[in-house]
Design a protein around this motif. Sequence first.
Motif, mmCIF file in Angstrom:
data_model
loop_
_atom_site.group_PDB
_atom_site.id
_atom_site.type_symbol
_atom_site.label_atom_id
_atom_site.label_comp_id
_atom_site.label_asym_id
_atom_site.label_seq_id
_atom_site.Cartn_x
_atom_site.Cartn_y
_atom_site.Cartn_z
ATOM 1 N N GLU A 6 0.830 -1.208 0.000
ATOM 2 C CA GLU A 6 0.000 0.000 0.000
ATOM 3 C C GLU A 6 0.859 1.250 0.000
ATOM 4 O O GLU A 6 1.987 1.244 0.496
ATOM 5 C CB GLU A 6 -0.911 0.047 1.237
ATOM 6 N N SER A 7 0.301 2.319 -0.512
ATOM 7 C CA SER A 7 0.942 3.626 -0.462
ATOM 8 C C SER A 7 -0.148 4.698 -0.500
ATOM 9 O O SER A 7 -1.301 4.415 -0.818
ATOM 10 C CB SER A 7 1.900 3.811 -1.635
ATOM 11 N N GLY A 9 -0.996 6.900 2.150
ATOM 12 C CA GLY A 9 -1.527 7.393 3.411
ATOM 13 C C GLY A 9 -0.836 8.681 3.838
ATOM 14 O O GLY A 9 0.117 9.135 3.214
ATOM 15 N N LEU A 20 -5.376 6.206 -1.826
ATOM 16 C CA LEU A 20 -4.556 5.061 -1.469
ATOM 17 C C LEU A 20 -4.400 4.157 -2.690
ATOM 18 O O LEU A 20 -5.342 4.004 -3.476
ATOM 19 C CB LEU A 20 -5.201 4.269 -0.331
ATOM 20 N N CYS A 22 -2.698 0.237 -3.952
ATOM 21 C CA CYS A 22 -2.172 -1.055 -3.545
ATOM 22 C C CYS A 22 -1.658 -1.775 -4.782
ATOM 23 O O CYS A 22 -2.432 -2.019 -5.716
ATOM 24 C CB CYS A 22 -3.260 -1.866 -2.860
ATOM 25 N N TRP A 36 -10.478 -2.892 0.561
ATOM 26 C CA TRP A 36 -9.787 -2.052 1.541
ATOM 27 C C TRP A 36 -10.494 -2.199 2.887
ATOM 28 O O TRP A 36 -11.718 -2.082 2.971
ATOM 29 C CB TRP A 36 -9.790 -0.594 1.113
ATOM 30 N N SER A 79 -7.139 0.863 -6.016
ATOM 31 C CA SER A 79 -7.018 2.169 -5.386
ATOM 32 C C SER A 79 -8.277 2.522 -4.615
ATOM 33 O O SER A 79 -9.358 1.984 -4.866
ATOM 34 C CB SER A 79 -6.756 3.236 -6.455
ATOM 35 N N TYR A 93 -5.117 1.618 7.131
ATOM 36 C CA TYR A 93 -5.874 1.047 6.017
ATOM 37 C C TYR A 93 -5.079 -0.099 5.391
ATOM 38 O O TYR A 93 -3.896 0.049 5.092
ATOM 39 C CB TYR A 93 -6.181 2.125 4.977
ATOM 40 N N CYS A 95 -4.923 -3.223 2.428
ATOM 41 C CA CYS A 95 -5.370 -3.782 1.157
ATOM 42 C C CYS A 95 -5.562 -5.290 1.332
ATOM 43 O O CYS A 95 -4.783 -5.943 2.045
ATOM 44 C CB CYS A 95 -4.306 -3.491 0.102
ATOM 45 N N THR A 108 -1.307 1.145 5.747
ATOM 46 C CA THR A 108 -0.837 2.516 5.614
ATOM 47 C C THR A 108 -1.693 3.412 6.507
ATOM 48 O O THR A 108 -2.920 3.277 6.545
ATOM 49 C CB THR A 108 -0.875 2.990 4.142
ATOM 50 N N VAL A 110 -3.662 6.511 7.894
ATOM 51 C CA VAL A 110 -4.406 7.699 7.467
ATOM 52 C C VAL A 110 -4.838 8.433 8.731
ATOM 53 O O VAL A 110 -5.500 7.848 9.594
ATOM 54 C CB VAL A 110 -5.634 7.327 6.623
#
Length: 114
Positions: A6-7, A9, A20, A22, A36, A79, A93, A95, A108, A110
């Motif tokens: 994941e990225s 956040g 977000l 994944c 998610w 996403s 969060y 994935c 990630t 948030v």
Amino acid sequence: QVQLVESGGGLVQAGGSLRLSCAASERIFSFNSLGWYRQAPGKQRELVASISSGGSTYYDWFVKGRFTISSDNAKNTVSLEMNSLKPEDTAVYYCNAHNVRSYWGQGTQVTVSS
């Protein structure tokens, strides 16, 4: 072993937006569903949104109308576009990809400030 990364956040003010992403190590069309989840401190992990291999989407009531899930088979990504964020959306969060078993990303963070 399937890997999900994941990225996207971060920290955002209430009313703001985040996206977000994944990335999967395998072709995402091989999964029955992608989703998610999120987990806030002291609470159970809960499903936020999911998308099936056929493109059907599901949203839990607390994000419906604010969040949008999408997938890209060419990029093997799923996403989550999050708009009108609220402080109660603060969580880690995760994935998820599911076929005969579930696979999880590392999560990630948030954080939505009031």
